[in-house]
Design a protein around this motif. Structure first.
Motif, PDB file in Angstrom:
ATOM      1  N   ARG A  28       0.868  -1.158  -0.030  1.00 57.10           N
ATOM      2  CA  ARG A  28       0.185  -0.037  -0.178  1.00 57.10           C
ATOM      3  C   ARG A  28       0.894   1.475  -0.068  1.00 57.10           C
ATOM      4  NH1 ARG A  28      -5.488  -0.969   1.038  1.00 57.10           N
ATOM      5  NH2 ARG A  28      -5.734  -3.276   0.918  1.00 57.10           N
ATOM      6  N   SER A  29       0.243   2.402  -0.356  1.00 53.66           N
ATOM      7  CA  SER A  29       0.947   3.793  -0.374  1.00 53.66           C
ATOM      8  C   SER A  29       1.032   4.250   1.065  1.00 53.66           C
ATOM      9  CB  SER A  29      -0.087   4.705  -1.079  1.00 53.66           C
ATOM     10  OG  SER A  29       0.457   5.962  -0.989  1.00 53.66           O
ATOM     11  N   TRP A  49      -1.535   8.201   7.468  1.00 46.08           N
ATOM     12  CA  TRP A  49      -1.202   6.704   6.941  1.00 46.08           C
ATOM     13  C   TRP A  49      -0.062   5.949   7.592  1.00 46.08           C
ATOM     14  CZ3 TRP A  49      -2.552   6.774   0.899  1.00 46.08           C
ATOM     15  CH2 TRP A  49      -3.857   7.162   0.968  1.00 46.08           C
ATOM     16  N   PHE A  96      -4.130   3.067  -0.513  1.00 50.86           N
ATOM     17  CA  PHE A  96      -4.583   2.326  -1.634  1.00 50.86           C
ATOM     18  C   PHE A  96      -3.212   1.538  -2.302  1.00 50.86           C
ATOM     19  CE2 PHE A  96      -3.549   6.682  -2.815  1.00 50.86           C
ATOM     20  CZ  PHE A  96      -2.610   6.670  -3.857  1.00 50.86           C
ATOM     21  N   PRO A  97      -3.418   0.634  -3.219  1.00 46.11           N
ATOM     22  CA  PRO A  97      -2.237  -0.357  -3.751  1.00 46.11           C
ATOM     23  C   PRO A  97      -1.013   0.792  -4.248  1.00 46.11           C
ATOM     24  CG  PRO A  97      -4.228  -1.075  -4.305  1.00 46.11           C
ATOM     25  CD  PRO A  97      -4.679   0.044  -3.805  1.00 46.11           C
TER      26      PRO A  97
END
Length: 498
Positions: A162-163, A198, A408-409
């Motif tokens: 993930r980012s 994140w 996200f990916p």
């Protein structure tokens, strides 16, 4: 989870105190962090790649030895030392660093070695920090996702598929993995806040002008959307770094304030008392305007309960202001600013071919604007400022999620949709950061918690933004310090790669 050496968990403020007390040396601090970088930055088949353009380790150790010698002399003479003396830092790869490659994430600058420090780098060195490398960023800092053709992606330490967010994604990931005790970043459209959220660390966007945005050439007045700021794992660390960055600089005529005020101003034996009586407006999803992935709002609402437990009052609230007016003002001013900053590369057709599509899109939008277009966007921005002044007559803080979806990916350029709603630009998915970005008000992102098992964000971090009054940086940080005392997620760290 494997325990780490205490030096790596201590953080900047604690290390600074230990160094002055003689409990640890600058060499020991440097060796521990260099070993950590060697162990986790670029290993496995999914490297984190948070720190790039590293200096020779022997040169870093030599700097630490000089810092120890200076500390010995200072003890003998009683002379003061700057706040970051002997502490390692890696500077975001958008900031020019003398003698150290500064790629800006672009193949056009992949081998660029500046002959002089940018003002921020000079300030950090002047405060005693030891520069050991650069942290990864997207090309020209465009997009809240750290992916570029020079170094590749920075992967999220909590899930390497993930980012890590952006544009200060390298800084946030390095902090989360304990490669650094502190980190700098910059924030135009959430670049200190989205990656902090994140990665379960703290990012602070100061009031525009709090950190001097000077330059040796070019404009000093018109472009005031972006600001540099600190990232850390505690408010004490954040304040220590902010003190080194902040304050009036004659080279930046719109800068203001004094140095060395935040760490002393936040010293308290009972910081939790700062939350009592706070009135917090909760924007949520702006009455359905911002699409949100499942679990984001719930995680942030759970975080707001921490404030309520400390005596704050949280009220769902959305200002009486048309959202598209904020969006249109922001996107026009942003494109105008990006065009101004990157026009020389665009004007050369050979160099233009190496710009990523998002940069070309921004530049061409900016070039198409008239002076009156920019003026109208600035009037809308001014109207938003006036609206917020009324909001802060009723509230002390305005809260929002730090992103509208979970990480996200990592190889996606940006999310194509959120909750079934298509994204019409590469940055539409970050609308929730704009209330602060457009107004220039101080905003901190604190760890909010982790996605629940079975949901799209399972095990992934999310952040909570807290925006304060105009130039109310200290008040925002005091509220964050209170939250820190009761938040159960502050010290959580990701597992090491296997």
């Amino acid at each position: 989870m494997t325990d780490l050496p205490p030096i790596l968990e201590a953080g900047a403020a604690r290390l600074a105190a230990m160094l002055r007390a003689g409990d640890v040396s600058a060499v020991e601090i440097m060796q521990a962090h260099l070993a950590r970088i060697e162990a986790v930055n670029d290993v496995t088949d999914a490297p984190i790649t948070a720190i790039v353009s590293q200096r020779d380790p022997d040169d870093c150790i030599a700097d630490a030895k000089q810092a120890d010698a200076a500390l010995t002399e200072a003890r003998a003479s009683g002379a003061p030392l700057p706040g970051l003396h002997g502490l390692p830092i890696a500077i975001k790869d958008l900031t020019a660093t003398k003698g150290l490659r500064t790629s800006r994430g672009s193949p056009l600058y992949a081998d660029f070695v500046p002959e002089a420090d940018a003002p921020l780098a000079a300030a950090l060195r002047g405060a005693g920090a030891l520069v050991i490398g650069k942290t990864n960023t997207p090309e020209f800092g465009l997009g809240s996702h750290t992916l570029n053709p020079v170094f590749g992606p920075t992967r999220n330490p909590w899930n390497r598929g993930r980012s890590a967010g952006g544009s200060s994604g390298g800084a946030a990931a390095a902090l989360a993995m304990r490669m650094l005790p502190m980190a700098d970043g910059s924030d135009m459209m959430g670049s200190l806040r989205n990656p902090a959220g994140w990665n379960n660390v703290i990012g602070f966007r100061p009031s525009v002008g709090r950190v001097a945005n000077g330059a040796s050439e070019g404009d000093l007045y018109l472009h005031q959307l972006s600001t540099n700021g600190p990232m850390a794992r505690s408010i004490a660390d954040l304040a220590l770094l902010l003190d080194a960055m902040a304050g009036y600089d004659p080279a930046a005529p719109l800068s203001f304030g004094k140095r060395d005020v935040f760490a002393p101003g936040l010293a308290s034996e009972a910081p939790e008392a700062w939350a009592k009586g706070l009135r917090i407006a909760w924007l949520g999803d702006w009455i359905g305007t911002w699409p949100m992935e499942d679990g984001v709002l719930e995680t942030c609402e759970d975080a707001l309960k921490v404030f309520e437990s400390l005596g704050a009052e949280v009220t769902p609230f959305v200002p009486d202001f048309p959202w598209e007016k904020i969006w249109d003002s922001w996107t026009e001013l942003r494109s105008w600013s990006v065009a101004a900053a990157n026009l020389p590369d665009y004007a050369d057709e050979a160099r233009r071919a190496h710009l990523k599509p998002e940069a070309v899109w921004e530049i061409e939008r900016g070039l198409a604007m008239s002076g009156l277009d920019v003026h109208r966007a600035s009037v809308a921005r001014s109207d938003w400022h006036r609206c917020l002044e009324g909001v802060f007559d009723r509230f002390d803080l305005v809260a929002a999620p730090s992103a509208q979806l979970w990480p996200f990916p990592v190889m996606d350029r940006w999310p194509a949709e959120i909750a079934g709603r298509k994204m019409d630009t590469y940055h539409r998915w970050m609308e929730c950061v704009l209330p602060a970005s457009l107004s220039g008000r101080p905003t901190v992102c604190m760890p909010a918690g982790f996605g629940k098992a079975g949901g799209p964000g399972a095990g992934l971090p999310m952040g909570l933004q807290l925006m304060g009054r105009t130039r109310g940086d200290m008040e925002v940080l005091r509220a964050a310090a209170a939250y820190e005392t009761a938040c159960p997620h502050m010290t959580a760290r990701p597992a090491d790669p296997v």
